[in-house]
Design an enzyme around this catalytic site. Structure first.
Site, short mmCIF file in Angstrom:
data_model
loop_
_atom_site.label_atom_id
_atom_site.label_comp_id
_atom_site.label_asym_id
_atom_site.label_seq_id
_atom_site.Cartn_x
_atom_site.Cartn_y
_atom_site.Cartn_z
N GLY A 147 -13.71 -2.81 -2.00
CA GLY A 147 -14.43 -1.58 -2.24
C GLY A 147 -15.42 -1.26 -1.14
O GLY A 147 -15.15 -1.46 0.05
N HIS A 148 -16.61 -0.81 -1.55
CA HIS A 148 -17.60 -0.31 -0.59
C HIS A 148 -18.40 -1.42 0.07
O HIS A 148 -19.03 -1.19 1.09
CB HIS A 148 -18.55 0.65 -1.34
N TRP A 149 -18.40 -2.60 -0.53
CA TRP A 149 -19.22 -3.72 -0.04
C TRP A 149 -18.35 -4.79 0.58
O TRP A 149 -18.21 -5.90 0.05
CB TRP A 149 -20.06 -4.29 -1.17
N MET A 191 -19.00 0.02 -6.77
CA MET A 191 -19.07 -0.44 -5.39
C MET A 191 -18.03 -1.50 -5.08
O MET A 191 -17.70 -1.72 -3.91
CB MET A 191 -20.46 -1.01 -5.08
#
Length: 290
Positions: A260-262, A169
């Protein structure tokens, strides 16, 4: 609860049709709803630890555990899996006519769905790492690396798989702490029925979740939208946000490098500033709708 400055954050519960929903609440002002992503052990607290207290300095922040996650009831085929409907029921329960919706990944899907179905209830949209309901053109088809790891962690919620999950993530591996992995693991193992509910919905592989059936209906979104995406997102490629902003009239995209994703965790200070500016701007709130 693992939210920093917890003295300003209240634990609450609300009974809505089919579910008892747990949520965190802090601050006052324009309502701002934080909608967490999916993944075993995801909760409002684990997804938004660095955001709730800072945003509560300006807004009335409400961060629910959606049905099937955290301390809220489990969703089943009998209760349905309509997160957008549950969100609106929660707003009704709390006497909130209109709110800004801030959603990470699955939470962003809920926010966009609500904006399509209930346009009069949504003042602003902020999404982070949200997939689009359109087939990818440039990124890989099927499960990304991150989604494959997420799905495996749901089937096998071991400490090793949870560590892999938080690592994929994040771009900055220093953010993928053992503490965060352990918090996610503890939350997942505390409610095994949540894991079973998630896995059960994929028994029929031919059925698409309702969000992915929206298609061009997303172009009906009238709320101003800010899409935030990490350039290094290994779960949902930033192409998805590009697709969304080409179709949603009043929208803009912030692409964060080395993220990233967060985004809300890896770039928390910048994220909090962006949300405060975007939702708090009277000019944005008064912008004529297309």
């Amino acid at each position: 609860m693992t939210v920093s400055e917890t003295s300003v954050v209240a634990d609450r519960y609300a009974d809505v049709p089919h579910f008892r929903v747990h949520y965190l609440e802090a601050g006052s002002g324009h309502p701002l709803v934080l909608l967490h992503g999916s993944g075993p052990g995801a909760t409002a607290a684990t997804n938004f630890t660095p955001n709730i207290a800072p945003l509560a300095a300006r807004f009335r922040v409400i961060a629910p555990d959606m049905p099937g996650w955290g301390e809220s009831d489990t969703q089943t085929d009998e209760t349905g899996r309509d997160h957008a409907g549950t969100l609106i029921a929660l707003l009704d329960k709390l006497g909130i006519e209109k709110a800004a919706l801030v959603g990470n990944s699955m939470g962003g899907m809920t926010a966009i769905t609500a904006a399509v179905r209930y346009p009069d209830r949504v003042s602003h949209l902020v999404t982070m790492g949200v997939p689009s309901p359109f087939p990818p053109l440039f990124s890989a088809a099927g499960h990304s690396e991150g989604l494959a790891i997420l799905m495996r962690a749901y089937r096998e919620p071991t400490a090793e798989n949870m560590k892999r999950l938080v690592q994929v993530m994040c771009f900055d591996q220093a953010r993928a702490t053992d503490e965060l992995a352990q918090a996610r693991s503890a939350a997942a193992l505390a409610r095994p029925e949540h894991l079973d509910s998630w896995n059960a919905q994929f028994a029929d592989e031919g059925t698409l979740p309702p969000y992915f059936q929206l298609g061009d209906a997303v172009s009906r979104v009238t709320a101003p939208m800010l899409a935030i995406h990490g350039r290094d997102d290994r779960v949902v490629h930033y192409e998805h946000s590009l697709q969304l902003v080409t179709r949603i009239p009043d929208s803009r995209l912030v692409l964060l490098n080395r993220c990233g994703h967060w985004a809300q965790i890896e770039h928390a200070e910048e994220f909090n500033s962006l949300v405060t500016w975007f939702v708090g701007s009277e000019e944005a709130r008064a912008r004529p709708r297309a």
